[in-house]
Design a protein around this motif. Structure first.
Motif, PDB file in Angstrom:
ATOM      1  N   ASN A  40      57.493   0.320  79.921  1.00 29.86           N
ATOM      2  CA  ASN A  40      56.778   1.409  80.585  1.00 29.86           C
ATOM      3  C   ASN A  40      56.514   2.541  79.619  1.00 29.86           C
ATOM      4  N   ILE A  41      55.435   3.274  79.903  1.00 27.66           N
ATOM      5  CA  ILE A  41      55.050   4.475  79.169  1.00 27.66           C
ATOM      6  C   ILE A  41      54.786   5.547  80.223  1.00 27.66           C
ATOM      7  N   LYS A  60      44.436  13.111  72.152  1.00 25.49           N
ATOM      8  CA  LYS A  60      44.515  12.389  70.883  1.00 25.49           C
ATOM      9  C   LYS A  60      45.974  12.107  70.530  1.00 25.49           C
ATOM     10  N   ASP A  61      46.840  13.103  70.743  1.00 27.23           N
ATOM     11  CA  ASP A  61      48.261  12.912  70.456  1.00 27.23           C
ATOM     12  C   ASP A  61      48.878  11.882  71.402  1.00 27.23           C
ATOM     13  N   PHE A  65      50.646   8.303  70.340  1.00 21.46           N
ATOM     14  CA  PHE A  65      51.954   7.860  70.830  1.00 21.46           C
ATOM     15  C   PHE A  65      51.834   6.462  71.435  1.00 21.46           C
ATOM     16  N   THR A  66      50.816   6.261  72.246  1.00 22.87           N
ATOM     17  CA  THR A  66      50.606   4.970  72.894  1.00 22.87           C
ATOM     18  C   THR A  66      50.378   3.875  71.851  1.00 22.87           C
ATOM     19  N   GLU A  67      49.629   4.180  70.806  1.00 22.43           N
ATOM     20  CA  GLU A  67      49.393   3.201  69.741  1.00 22.43           C
ATOM     21  C   GLU A  67      50.703   2.828  69.046  1.00 22.43           C
ATOM     22  N   ILE A  72      55.006  -1.370  68.307  1.00 25.75           N
ATOM     23  CA  ILE A  72      56.373  -1.865  68.463  1.00 25.75           C
ATOM     24  C   ILE A  72      56.406  -3.063  69.403  1.00 25.75           C
ATOM     25  N   GLN A  73      55.612  -3.016  70.478  1.00 25.01           N
ATOM     26  CA  GLN A  73      55.529  -4.177  71.369  1.00 25.01           C
ATOM     27  C   GLN A  73      55.069  -5.417  70.591  1.00 25.01           C
ATOM     28  N   ASP A  74      54.037  -5.249  69.799  1.00 27.25           N
ATOM     29  CA  ASP A  74      53.513  -6.371  69.018  1.00 27.25           C
ATOM     30  C   ASP A  74      54.547  -6.889  68.030  1.00 27.25           C
TER      31      ASP A  74
END
Length: 79
Positions: A40-41, A60-61, A65-67, A72-74
């Motif tokens: 979750n995010i 943008k920030d 963060f989401t990227e 890390i998921q990848d």
């Protein structure tokens, strides 16, 4: 019976200059399961007025963060 699951937690804050002070506007949190559970995010807007006045930069920030979470998921999927 004890069940233990590992996870990775990321936290972040987005700050904006408000006069002479940096003020925290958004709190970010992500949890990535290492045991096949749910990821979750989440984000919490802590100052709606500053968020509205600076939303383009703040978003943008949040996207950055989401990227990082996606990276890390990848990485975890490839192990």
């Amino acid at each position: 019976m004890l069940n233990v699951k590992k996870s990775i937690t990321l936290t972040g804050t987005v700050t904006v200059k408000d006069g002479e002070m940096e003020k925290q506007v958004v709190y970010l949190n992500a949890n990535i399961s290492k045991a096949g559970g749910n990821d979750n995010i989440s984000q919490t807007i802590q100052d709606r007025e500053l968020y509205s006045a600076n939303k383009a930069e703040i978003r943008k920030d949040v996207a950055a963060f989401t990227e990082q979470v996606y990276a890390i998921q990848d990485q975890e999927e490839s192990l």
